[in-house]
Scaffold this motif. Sequence first.
Motif, PDB file in Angstrom:
ATOM      1  N   MET A 140      -0.646  26.807  76.445  1.00 56.33           N
ATOM      2  CA  MET A 140      -0.458  28.126  76.985  1.00 56.33           C
ATOM      3  C   MET A 140      -1.732  28.509  77.720  1.00 56.33           C
ATOM      4  N   THR A 141      -1.707  28.631  79.031  1.00 57.59           N
ATOM      5  CA  THR A 141      -2.897  28.969  79.787  1.00 57.59           C
ATOM      6  C   THR A 141      -2.689  30.311  80.471  1.00 57.59           C
ATOM      7  N   VAL A 142      -2.631  31.380  79.683  1.00 56.04           N
ATOM      8  CA  VAL A 142      -2.475  32.722  80.229  1.00 56.04           C
ATOM      9  C   VAL A 142      -3.699  33.529  79.849  1.00 56.04           C
ATOM     10  N   SER A 143      -4.100  34.439  80.740  1.00 53.90           N
ATOM     11  CA  SER A 143      -5.278  35.256  80.482  1.00 53.90           C
ATOM     12  C   SER A 143      -5.028  36.210  79.332  1.00 53.90           C
ATOM     13  N   VAL A 144      -6.069  36.450  78.533  1.00 55.37           N
ATOM     14  CA  VAL A 144      -5.938  37.419  77.454  1.00 55.37           C
ATOM     15  C   VAL A 144      -6.593  38.740  77.823  1.00 55.37           C
ATOM     16  N   ASP A 174       2.292  31.234  65.750  1.00 53.50           N
ATOM     17  CA  ASP A 174       2.824  29.892  65.989  1.00 53.50           C
ATOM     18  C   ASP A 174       2.929  29.647  67.487  1.00 53.50           C
ATOM     19  N   PRO A 175       1.868  29.103  68.110  1.00 52.73           N
ATOM     20  CA  PRO A 175       1.917  28.879  69.564  1.00 52.73           C
ATOM     21  C   PRO A 175       3.004  27.903  69.973  1.00 52.73           C
ATOM     22  N   GLN A 176       3.417  27.018  69.064  1.00 49.08           N
ATOM     23  CA  GLN A 176       4.456  26.052  69.414  1.00 49.08           C
ATOM     24  C   GLN A 176       5.817  26.717  69.576  1.00 49.08           C
ATOM     25  N   ALA A 177       6.035  27.811  68.857  1.00 48.10           N
ATOM     26  CA  ALA A 177       7.322  28.511  68.931  1.00 48.10           C
ATOM     27  C   ALA A 177       7.322  29.623  69.959  1.00 48.10           C
ATOM     28  N   THR A 190      -0.618  16.246  64.440  1.00 47.17           N
ATOM     29  CA  THR A 190      -0.017  15.354  65.424  1.00 47.17           C
ATOM     30  C   THR A 190      -0.189  15.861  66.848  1.00 47.17           C
ATOM     31  N   LEU A 191      -0.724  17.087  67.013  1.00 42.94           N
ATOM     32  CA  LEU A 191      -0.871  17.653  68.349  1.00 42.94           C
ATOM     33  C   LEU A 191      -2.038  16.995  69.068  1.00 42.94           C
ATOM     34  N   PRO A 192      -1.974  16.902  70.401  1.00 45.38           N
ATOM     35  CA  PRO A 192      -3.070  16.292  71.159  1.00 45.38           C
ATOM     36  C   PRO A 192      -4.340  17.119  71.064  1.00 45.38           C
ATOM     37  N   ARG A 193      -5.464  16.465  70.906  1.00 44.24           N
ATOM     38  CA  ARG A 193      -6.760  17.140  70.854  1.00 44.24           C
ATOM     39  C   ARG A 193      -7.506  16.885  72.170  1.00 44.24           C
ATOM     40  N   GLY A 194      -8.543  17.650  72.379  1.00 49.15           N
ATOM     41  CA  GLY A 194      -9.371  17.438  73.560  1.00 49.15           C
ATOM     42  C   GLY A 194      -8.833  18.069  74.818  1.00 49.15           C
ATOM     43  N   LEU A 195      -7.725  18.805  74.741  1.00 49.54           N
ATOM     44  CA  LEU A 195      -7.217  19.482  75.927  1.00 49.54           C
ATOM     45  C   LEU A 195      -8.045  20.733  76.172  1.00 49.54           C
ATOM     46  N   PHE A 243      -7.776  23.999  73.999  1.00 52.61           N
ATOM     47  CA  PHE A 243      -6.939  23.777  72.807  1.00 52.61           C
ATOM     48  C   PHE A 243      -7.639  24.259  71.545  1.00 52.61           C
ATOM     49  N   ASP A 244      -8.859  23.791  71.325  1.00 48.76           N
ATOM     50  CA  ASP A 244      -9.579  24.175  70.113  1.00 48.76           C
ATOM     51  C   ASP A 244      -9.858  25.669  70.076  1.00 48.76           C
ATOM     52  N   ASP A 245     -10.233  26.255  71.232  1.00 49.59           N
ATOM     53  CA  ASP A 245     -10.500  27.694  71.282  1.00 49.59           C
ATOM     54  C   ASP A 245      -9.243  28.485  70.966  1.00 49.59           C
ATOM     55  N   GLY A 246      -8.098  28.053  71.529  1.00 50.76           N
ATOM     56  CA  GLY A 246      -6.845  28.758  71.287  1.00 50.76           C
ATOM     57  C   GLY A 246      -6.430  28.694  69.835  1.00 50.76           C
ATOM     58  N   VAL A 247      -6.572  27.520  69.229  1.00 46.23           N
ATOM     59  CA  VAL A 247      -6.229  27.378  67.814  1.00 46.23           C
ATOM     60  C   VAL A 247      -7.172  28.208  66.970  1.00 46.23           C
ATOM     61  N   ALA A 248      -8.471  28.215  67.328  1.00 48.59           N
ATOM     62  CA  ALA A 248      -9.440  29.001  66.570  1.00 48.59           C
ATOM     63  C   ALA A 248      -9.106  30.483  66.644  1.00 48.59           C
TER      64      ALA A 248
END
Length: 201
Positions: free
Chosen positions: A1-5, A56-59, A122-127, A130-135
Amino acid sequence: MTVSVLPAPRSRRASADAAATAWALAARGGDPNAAEHFVRALHNDVLRYVAHLSGDPQAAHDLTQDTFARAFGSLHRYEGRASARTWLLSIARRAVVDSFRHAAARPRIADTPDWQTAVERTLPRGLPGFDDGVALLDLLAALPAERREAFVLTQVVGLPYEEAAGFIGCPIGTVRSRVSRARATLERQLAEAEAPAALAS
């Protein structure tokens, strides 16, 4: 998800809200171009809101589609008394609540006791991001639900405090207090998370 916050400036947001409401009313009258403009104008707001509210970003994309499907199903009843964005976010909130109820009623089929952690591994890392969004999602998920919703509505989606208060159904001072406490908690958690990294460097 690459949308501005970051919320848009108030004048531009008010103009965008008026346009989205006009498109919703035109779409209610059967204008397919207006319906497309309505979706484009509010898609990112709904996506951000359901992602943070559900945790849940996946949903989030499925919940966003569900929200718009529900909206078009009840568009004939929309009269423009509230802005289209506020109306749509109330539908999004119900979609998230219904998804929680459905998940609670569904039997768990994974062998692991924590299926969400197993999926995240199982999700791809290093995108990028990605880490910032999950954090960010992890930090927001740790907030009490009322503070999280007030914070997301005002600081992520960009609703004015007065509109957020009407949406949630509480005094504006309560919204301000919840946002202030949420911000203080997030700042403290970020400082605690960064402290080990600073000591290690």
